[in-house]
Design a protein around this motif. Sequence first.
Motif: not given
Length: 78
Positions: A24-28, A65-77
């Motif tokens: 979502y928006s470049g974040k994994v 903002d419901s994604l705030e409950n999940f860990k961001i593990v990376g970004v898109i190159k």
Amino acid sequence: MEEFTLEEVAKYNGKNGQKAYIIYSGKVYDVTESDFWDSGEHMGLHEAGLDLTEDLDMEAPHESDSLENFKIVGVIKK
């Protein structure tokens, strides 16, 4: 922070023991542990391993903002 290609994230589809990642928006985000992402599918509408930015912005009945409950593990190159 780890960088992923779209092809790399596609491997994390939540099937056959794989983790379930979404973009979502470049974040994994890792949604593996969510009951709402059983076997890599969310409510029969969305699949893990994909960029869901457009889908979430246009169709989802909840805010990003419901994604705030999940860990961001990376970004898109880039």
